[in-house]
Design a protein around this motif. Structure first.
Motif, PDB file in Angstrom:
ATOM      1  N   GLU A 230       0.736  -1.196   0.101  1.00 55.74           N
ATOM      2  CA  GLU A 230       0.252  -0.117  -0.081  1.00 55.74           C
ATOM      3  C   GLU A 230       0.933   1.230  -0.200  1.00 55.74           C
ATOM      4  O   GLU A 230       0.576   2.073  -0.698  1.00 55.74           O
ATOM      5  N   GLU A 231       1.886   1.400   0.941  1.00 51.98           N
ATOM      6  CA  GLU A 231       3.015   2.357   0.708  1.00 51.98           C
ATOM      7  C   GLU A 231       3.672   2.650  -0.542  1.00 51.98           C
ATOM      8  O   GLU A 231       3.724   3.786  -0.908  1.00 51.98           O
ATOM      9  N   GLN A 232       4.028   1.432  -1.014  1.00 50.21           N
ATOM     10  CA  GLN A 232       4.537   1.726  -2.431  1.00 50.21           C
ATOM     11  C   GLN A 232       3.724   2.390  -3.410  1.00 50.21           C
ATOM     12  O   GLN A 232       4.079   3.188  -4.100  1.00 50.21           O
ATOM     13  N   ASP A 233       2.179   1.653  -3.339  1.00 45.57           N
ATOM     14  CA  ASP A 233       1.392   2.335  -4.355  1.00 45.57           C
ATOM     15  C   ASP A 233       1.106   3.835  -3.842  1.00 45.57           C
ATOM     16  O   ASP A 233       1.047   4.491  -5.011  1.00 45.57           O
ATOM     17  N   GLU A 234       1.101   4.215  -2.766  1.00 45.37           N
ATOM     18  CA  GLU A 234       0.726   5.700  -2.585  1.00 45.37           C
ATOM     19  C   GLU A 234       2.177   6.619  -3.084  1.00 45.37           C
ATOM     20  O   GLU A 234       1.802   7.728  -3.547  1.00 45.37           O
ATOM     21  N   LEU A 235       3.238   6.165  -2.778  1.00 43.87           N
ATOM     22  CA  LEU A 235       4.206   6.930  -3.125  1.00 43.87           C
ATOM     23  C   LEU A 235       4.542   6.835  -4.636  1.00 43.87           C
ATOM     24  O   LEU A 235       4.741   7.965  -5.037  1.00 43.87           O
ATOM     25  N   LEU A 236       4.239   5.947  -5.344  1.00 39.48           N
ATOM     26  CA  LEU A 236       4.155   5.821  -6.793  1.00 39.48           C
ATOM     27  C   LEU A 236       3.130   6.911  -7.332  1.00 39.48           C
ATOM     28  O   LEU A 236       3.341   7.558  -8.348  1.00 39.48           O
ATOM     29  N   ASP A 237       2.009   6.692  -6.589  1.00 39.58           N
ATOM     30  CA  ASP A 237       0.633   7.745  -7.085  1.00 39.58           C
ATOM     31  C   ASP A 237       1.339   9.396  -6.861  1.00 39.58           C
ATOM     32  O   ASP A 237       1.006  10.053  -7.528  1.00 39.58           O
ATOM     33  N   TRP A 238       2.068   9.582  -5.927  1.00 40.64           N
ATOM     34  CA  TRP A 238       2.371  10.747  -5.632  1.00 40.64           C
ATOM     35  C   TRP A 238       3.484  11.337  -6.707  1.00 40.64           C
ATOM     36  O   TRP A 238       3.652  12.257  -7.190  1.00 40.64           O
ATOM     37  N   LEU A 239       4.237  10.222  -7.054  1.00 40.93           N
ATOM     38  CA  LEU A 239       5.543  10.494  -7.973  1.00 40.93           C
ATOM     39  C   LEU A 239       4.803  10.976  -9.490  1.00 40.93           C
ATOM     40  O   LEU A 239       5.264  11.978 -10.034  1.00 40.93           O
ATOM     41  N   VAL A 240       3.615  10.655  -9.858  1.00 40.46           N
ATOM     42  CA  VAL A 240       3.313  11.208 -11.010  1.00 40.46           C
ATOM     43  C   VAL A 240       2.226  12.327 -10.570  1.00 40.46           C
ATOM     44  O   VAL A 240       1.432  12.679 -11.783  1.00 40.46           O
ATOM     45  N   ASP A 241       1.957  12.637  -9.440  1.00 41.23           N
ATOM     46  CA  ASP A 241       0.923  13.830  -9.099  1.00 41.23           C
ATOM     47  C   ASP A 241       1.587  14.929  -8.960  1.00 41.23           C
ATOM     48  O   ASP A 241       2.110  15.623  -7.828  1.00 41.23           O
ATOM     49  N   CYS A 242       1.877  15.617 -10.086  1.00 41.79           N
ATOM     50  CA  CYS A 242       2.631  16.809  -9.975  1.00 41.79           C
ATOM     51  C   CYS A 242       2.067  18.047  -9.295  1.00 41.79           C
ATOM     52  O   CYS A 242       2.614  19.051  -9.085  1.00 41.79           O
ATOM     53  N   GLU A 243       0.876  17.807  -8.910  1.00 41.13           N
ATOM     54  CA  GLU A 243       0.228  19.028  -8.402  1.00 41.13           C
ATOM     55  C   GLU A 243       0.658  19.106  -6.897  1.00 41.13           C
ATOM     56  O   GLU A 243       0.709  20.093  -6.065  1.00 41.13           O
ATOM     57  N   SER A 244       1.215  17.964  -6.504  1.00 36.75           N
ATOM     58  CA  SER A 244       1.790  17.852  -5.015  1.00 36.75           C
ATOM     59  C   SER A 244       3.217  17.854  -4.963  1.00 36.75           C
ATOM     60  O   SER A 244       4.040  17.168  -5.529  1.00 36.75           O
ATOM     61  N   ARG A 245       3.645  18.998  -4.077  1.00 34.94           N
ATOM     62  CA  ARG A 245       5.071  19.220  -4.352  1.00 34.94           C
ATOM     63  C   ARG A 245       6.110  18.592  -3.449  1.00 34.94           C
ATOM     64  O   ARG A 245       7.270  18.436  -3.652  1.00 34.94           O
ATOM     65  N   ALA A 246       5.602  18.175  -2.253  1.00 33.35           N
ATOM     66  CA  ALA A 246       6.269  17.245  -1.365  1.00 33.35           C
ATOM     67  C   ALA A 246       5.536  16.252  -0.836  1.00 33.35           C
ATOM     68  O   ALA A 246       4.363  16.057  -0.908  1.00 33.35           O
ATOM     69  N   CYS A 247       6.341  15.119  -0.321  1.00 34.67           N
ATOM     70  CA  CYS A 247       5.815  13.830   0.351  1.00 34.67           C
ATOM     71  C   CYS A 247       6.890  13.562   1.401  1.00 34.67           C
ATOM     72  O   CYS A 247       7.866  13.580   1.509  1.00 34.67           O
ATOM     73  N   LEU A 248       6.113  13.371   2.462  1.00 34.68           N
ATOM     74  CA  LEU A 248       6.564  13.085   3.908  1.00 34.68           C
ATOM     75  C   LEU A 248       6.408  11.661   4.209  1.00 34.68           C
ATOM     76  O   LEU A 248       5.259  11.207   4.499  1.00 34.68           O
TER      77      LEU A 248
ATOM     78  N   ARG B 238       9.539  12.122  12.809  1.00 38.25           N
ATOM     79  CA  ARG B 238       8.587  13.020  13.288  1.00 38.25           C
ATOM     80  C   ARG B 238       7.286  13.076  12.167  1.00 38.25           C
ATOM     81  O   ARG B 238       7.875  13.004  10.952  1.00 38.25           O
ATOM     82  N   ARG B 239       6.410  13.764  12.504  1.00 38.03           N
ATOM     83  CA  ARG B 239       5.188  14.139  11.754  1.00 38.03           C
ATOM     84  C   ARG B 239       5.700  15.543  11.455  1.00 38.03           C
ATOM     85  O   ARG B 239       5.286  16.448  12.075  1.00 38.03           O
ATOM     86  N   GLU B 240       6.470  15.783  10.522  1.00 39.02           N
ATOM     87  CA  GLU B 240       7.047  17.233  10.242  1.00 39.02           C
ATOM     88  C   GLU B 240       5.909  18.339   9.795  1.00 39.02           C
ATOM     89  O   GLU B 240       4.861  17.784   9.132  1.00 39.02           O
ATOM     90  N   LYS B 241       5.859  19.390  10.374  1.00 34.73           N
ATOM     91  CA  LYS B 241       5.009  20.486  10.061  1.00 34.73           C
ATOM     92  C   LYS B 241       5.027  21.391   9.060  1.00 34.73           C
ATOM     93  O   LYS B 241       5.646  22.210   8.827  1.00 34.73           O
ATOM     94  N   ILE B 242       4.813  20.417   7.695  1.00 35.47           N
ATOM     95  CA  ILE B 242       4.975  20.967   6.324  1.00 35.47           C
ATOM     96  C   ILE B 242       3.786  20.382   5.472  1.00 35.47           C
ATOM     97  O   ILE B 242       3.400  19.574   5.576  1.00 35.47           O
ATOM     98  N   GLU B 243       3.777  21.401   4.475  1.00 32.90           N
ATOM     99  CA  GLU B 243       2.566  20.861   3.618  1.00 32.90           C
ATOM    100  C   GLU B 243       2.985  19.941   2.601  1.00 32.90           C
ATOM    101  O   GLU B 243       3.841  20.136   1.748  1.00 32.90           O
ATOM    102  N   ALA B 244       2.517  18.538   2.821  1.00 33.55           N
ATOM    103  CA  ALA B 244       2.899  17.433   1.871  1.00 33.55           C
ATOM    104  C   ALA B 244       1.901  16.428   2.015  1.00 33.55           C
ATOM    105  O   ALA B 244       1.293  16.330   2.897  1.00 33.55           O
ATOM    106  N   ARG B 245       2.124  15.499   1.086  1.00 32.46           N
ATOM    107  CA  ARG B 245       1.550  14.345   1.229  1.00 32.46           C
ATOM    108  C   ARG B 245       2.009  13.507   2.371  1.00 32.46           C
ATOM    109  O   ARG B 245       3.162  13.150   2.280  1.00 32.46           O
ATOM    110  N   GLN B 246       1.263  12.905   3.415  1.00 26.19           N
ATOM    111  CA  GLN B 246       1.895  12.346   4.388  1.00 26.19           C
ATOM    112  C   GLN B 246       1.545  10.798   4.458  1.00 26.19           C
ATOM    113  O   GLN B 246       0.521  10.501   4.334  1.00 26.19           O
ATOM    114  N   ILE B 247       2.649  10.089   4.519  1.00 29.37           N
ATOM    115  CA  ILE B 247       2.491   8.663   4.438  1.00 29.37           C
ATOM    116  C   ILE B 247       3.168   8.174   5.831  1.00 29.37           C
ATOM    117  O   ILE B 247       4.348   8.138   6.000  1.00 29.37           O
ATOM    118  N   GLU B 248       2.215   7.514   6.637  1.00 25.47           N
ATOM    119  CA  GLU B 248       2.812   7.069   7.921  1.00 25.47           C
ATOM    120  C   GLU B 248       3.322   5.600   7.754  1.00 25.47           C
ATOM    121  O   GLU B 248       2.449   4.686   7.019  1.00 25.47           O
TER     122      GLU B 248
END
Length: 816
Positions: A266-284, A429-439
């Motif tokens: 699940e985490e791999q799929d979410e990270l791959l989805d973020w890679l092609v989602d250029c609207e999202s600038r950061a991923c944590l 940490r759960r950094e205080k930054i605007e990003a897609r967050q994957i725990e």
């Protein structure tokens, strides 16, 4: 092998189902071209080493993670070189029209195969195969398979009675060391793997009925895993296919932390989805220590670079990995970053090393938002927009520990992700930054069990192999289902051959320091005295620990480098981050304290020996770094000082010849009196575009602007040698050495030039004279190579290899 391939092809022809036949034949083509690529790499590496026009390490990387087009690329690169050097009749029909027995003339095989690859990527990869196309391409592929066996016959190995495979070349019979078959059947290579310095091939049998996966060991010395030293340059090109198109990625990413990766779908799929989602600038990616955050990111990124990931969008052009440490080494020694901003700023400065070998001091004088803006402008001038760049910041929790630093980190990363690059961060940490967050939570029970089972096999941990699932589930649960602790447990059982209870008790000690001390002392007691000396010596070093500095320590103590590395991998003293043939090493803080205690326990003589080795290696590292900086300063800083020049360098690194030429032409219009730029353009035309005449004109212009330009003199020398003008080339070598090039480099190039002239000459006396001269020059080059020369390893290796080849040729030709 040729006989086996013919039998397999005859069997495929009997298949009535056209779709199955086409699939079988595609596998056949993949196997035959891969084996031909392995064969030609071994032939080339055995006979010739130094060729400025060839990125041999890049060739090997393509072979190690092959797509269909990579084998064709390798053959395209090496066939003309072997034809030029000593095998003019090699693979007739590869580049030229070819006539099969009793048939009509046909187009070149290379072109046929490129069309086949394009069709496969288009229709099989991303389209639909209808009945008409299936029948058409089944027939075309069958004909193509037959054509391969004719054109590549000379480099498809012959199997001998002893089971070895060999190729008959004009220089003699060559035995291949790389496995090309198993169970008496050809294989299809999936990839090469390097674990603890030991190489293996993951492959499948070329068998229609059953094609099991297997791992084949690659012996030491195999030419397909012998990388050349790379003294500088952090970014290397990797070729992948995305959306049916070839893409080149420039990356400085370490290899996977482990060859065993389990779960996290699940985490791999979410990270791959973020890679092609250029609207999202950061991923944590955040989670407790030991849950596998870095392992996950490196698995995803390496899968991308190895062309093992199907992306629905465009891949990045640059991928940069930065481990968030608050230290950095310079020629003045280790420095400690005083603030979070300094560390993060260093990560974006590294992006500029895509097209610059070093940075001027003004880059370090620029900070904060001004630095972000300046880096963004330089990348944009080189044709790289924000979405073209991916920056991985690993372990960011180490960068912000004081009150207020977390907000500073968030602000700086936000600026970077808006203007410079998309950013992946890992943190506890759960950094205080605007990003897609994957725990990242502890592993699922079934995945933890599978990991423990696989690691038990990997480390030969009998107690784990023999235990039942219920017992292992309980142990994994008690270890928090954390991959790090599971790995420690499995390694400990394998190393001590003890029971599960003893290993579990050790791992679960309350104090991390207590656990470390136990593991260190246990490893220390099992280690040889010479290996202990290496550990103590590198503890005393105040320079980076990498393949070069650790190798120097091993050399001084007369310990085989690879042998010591295998010893290191069996311990918990630290970790190695591998970058292809190179690595960086980090010793754990507790381990450093442990070694310091061991040093204090030494007698005076032993302690002095350890200190002397450390001092000698430190001096070598400092002198080598200084020499390297001085070597590249004028050439790089001056040559690529305009945006167009930097764009040309990036395009050249990507392998886009036409685009690079366009940018170089624009650059010399902007900077017409830049001697260094003209030389770099001349070098590019000679080694990449293979246009010697154009290269000579550019180098002549460079020398007209600045006659003492040592690099331009060297370029003219090499171009002259390629034209066969030895005296003219020698004159330019003399000027290059006079103006600063190392003497051993001049002797080496003169020796290599004579060797090539000798083997291409039809006159016996001329051959003998040139070979004698070559041997003398190469011997002198080998003895004059100094450690401080930034290219010492490459030059020494070239000198020794060509010297052996020249001596062999001289003996073989003998008196007539």
């Amino acid at each position: 092998m040729l006989h086996k391939y013919r039998n397999i092809l005859a069997s495929a022809r009997q298949t009535e189902d056209e779709a199955k036949k086409f699939q079988h034949l595609c596998s056949f083509i993949r196997s035959t071209t891969q084996v031909a690529a392995v064969s030609i790499i071994e032939i080339y590496s055995e006979n010739f080493l130094s060729d400025e026009g060839l990125d041999l390490n890049g060739i090997l990387r393509r072979l190690h993670h092959p797509s269909d087009g990579d084998s064709i690329y390798i053959l395209d690169e090496l066939i003309p070189r072997l034809r030029s050097y000593f095998w003019p009749s090699l693979a007739t029909g590869w580049f030229e029209s070819y006539k099969l027995k009793g048939g009509e003339p046909e187009q070149a095989l290379s072109r046929d195969l490129q069309q086949w690859v394009a069709f496969r990527n288009d229709r099989l990869g991303h389209g639909v195969m209808d009945e008409q196309l299936t029948q058409e391409w089944s027939s075309r592929t069958e004909h193509l398979a037959n054509k391969i066996l004719h054109v590549l016959e000379d480099i498809l190995p012959k199997k001998l009675d002893d089971g070895s495979a060999s190729v008959q070349t004009p220089a003699g019979r060559l035995t291949l060391l790389t496995p090309i078959d198993a169970e008496k059947q050809p294989i299809v290579i999936r990839n090469f793997r390097n674990k603890r310095g030991l190489w293996s091939i993951e492959a499948q049998l070329l068998n229609w009925e059953k094609s099991p996966s297997m791992r084949l060991d690659v012996p030491d010395g195999a030419r397909t895993v012998t990388f050349l030293p790379e003294p500088h340059g952090k970014f290397h090109s990797r070729n992948i296919t995305a959306n049916g198109k070839k893409n080149t990625i420039l990356a400085n990413v370490p290899t996977r932390q482990s060859s065993i990766f389990e779960g996290r779908r699940e985490e791999q799929d979410e990270l791959l989805d973020w890679l092609v989602d250029c609207e999202s600038r950061a991923c944590l990616i955040y989670g407790d220590g030991g849950v596998g955050k870095t392992t996950l990111v490196l698995e995803i990124v390496n899968n991308l670079l190895d062309d093992e990931t199907e992306l629905s969008g465009s891949p990045p052009t640059v991928v940069s990995y930065y481990s968030a440490k608050l230290t950095k080494w310079t020629t003045s020694g280790i420095i400690h970053f005083k603030s979070i901003s300094t560390a993060v700023e260093d990560s974006i400065r590294e992006l500029l090393l895509v097209f610059e070998d070093s940075l001027s001091k003004t880059w370090y004088q620029t900070q904060g938002r001004a630095l972000v803006d300046r880096v963004a402008t330089n990348l944009r001038d080189a044709g790289l927009e924000r979405d073209d760049v991916l920056l991985v910041l690993d372990n960011t929790e180490t960068m912000a520990r004081k009150l207020g630093e977390e907000e500073d980190l968030a602000k700086l990363v936000a600026q970077i992700s808006r203007k410079v690059a998309r950013v992946i961060m890992t943190s506890r940490r759960r950094e205080k930054i605007e990003a897609r967050q994957i725990e990242l939570l502890p592993m699922k029970e079934i995945d933890a069990l599978r990991l423990l089972r696989r690691l038990g096999e990997e480390y030969s941990a009998d107690a784990i192999i023999q235990a039942g699932d219920a017992r292992l589930r309980k142990i994994a649960k008690n270890l928090g289902r954390k991959p790090l602790l599971i790995d420690v447990m499995a390694r400990h059982v394998g190393a001590t051959k003890g029971s599960l209870d003893d290993a579990y008790a050790t791992v679960m000690q309350e104090s991390t320091e207590g656990l470390s001390e136990f593991l260190y002392e246990d490893a220390w007691m099992r280690m040889t005295e010479s290996h202990r000396s290496v550990f103590l010596s590198i503890t005393c070093l105040d320079v980076p620990l990498n393949s070069r500095t650790v190798g120097w320590v091993c050399r001084e103590l007369e310990v085989p480098h690879t042998e010591w590395l295998n010893s290191f991998y069996e311990t918990y003293f630290g970790q190695i981050t591998e970058y292809g043939s190179d690595y960086q090493m980090e010793i754990e803080g507790f381990a450093v304290d442990f070694f310091k205690i061991k040093i204090e326990e030494l007698g005076g003589r032993e302690k002095s020996k350890i200190k002397d080795v450390a001092n000698k290696v430190e001096n070598l590292a400092l002198r080598s770094e200084k020499a390297h900086r001085e070597y590249i300063k004028d050439r790089v800083d001056e040559a690529f000082r305009t945006p167009s020049a930097r764009a040309a360098k990036v395009a050249g690194a990507r392998g886009d010849i036409e685009e690079a030429i366009e940018w170089y032409e624009e650059a010399i219009k902007e900077d017409p009196h830049n001697s260094y730029l003209h030389d770099r353009y001349a070098w590019f035309m000679m080694v990449k575009a293979r246009n010697i005449d154009k290269a000579i004109k550019l180098a002549e212009r460079a020398l007209a602007i600045e006659p003492k330009n040592a690099d331009a003199n060297l370029t003219m020398a090499l171009a002259s040698y390629r034209k066969g003008y030895l005296s003219q080339g020698d004159n330019y070598i003399s000027q290059a050495v006079k103006n600063g090039k190392p003497e051993n480099l001049g002797l080496l190039r003169m020796g290599i030039a004579r060797f090539h002239e000798a083997i291409s000459s039809d006159l016996h006396e001329t051959r003998k004279r040139l070979l004698k001269d070559s041997i003398i020059l190469l011997r002198n080059a080998a003895t004059k190579t100094a450690d401080t020369d930034p290219f010492a390893e490459i030059n020494l290796r070239d000198a020794e290899k060509y010297l052996r080849r020249a001596i062999t040729e001289d003996k073989k030709r003998g008196p007539q």
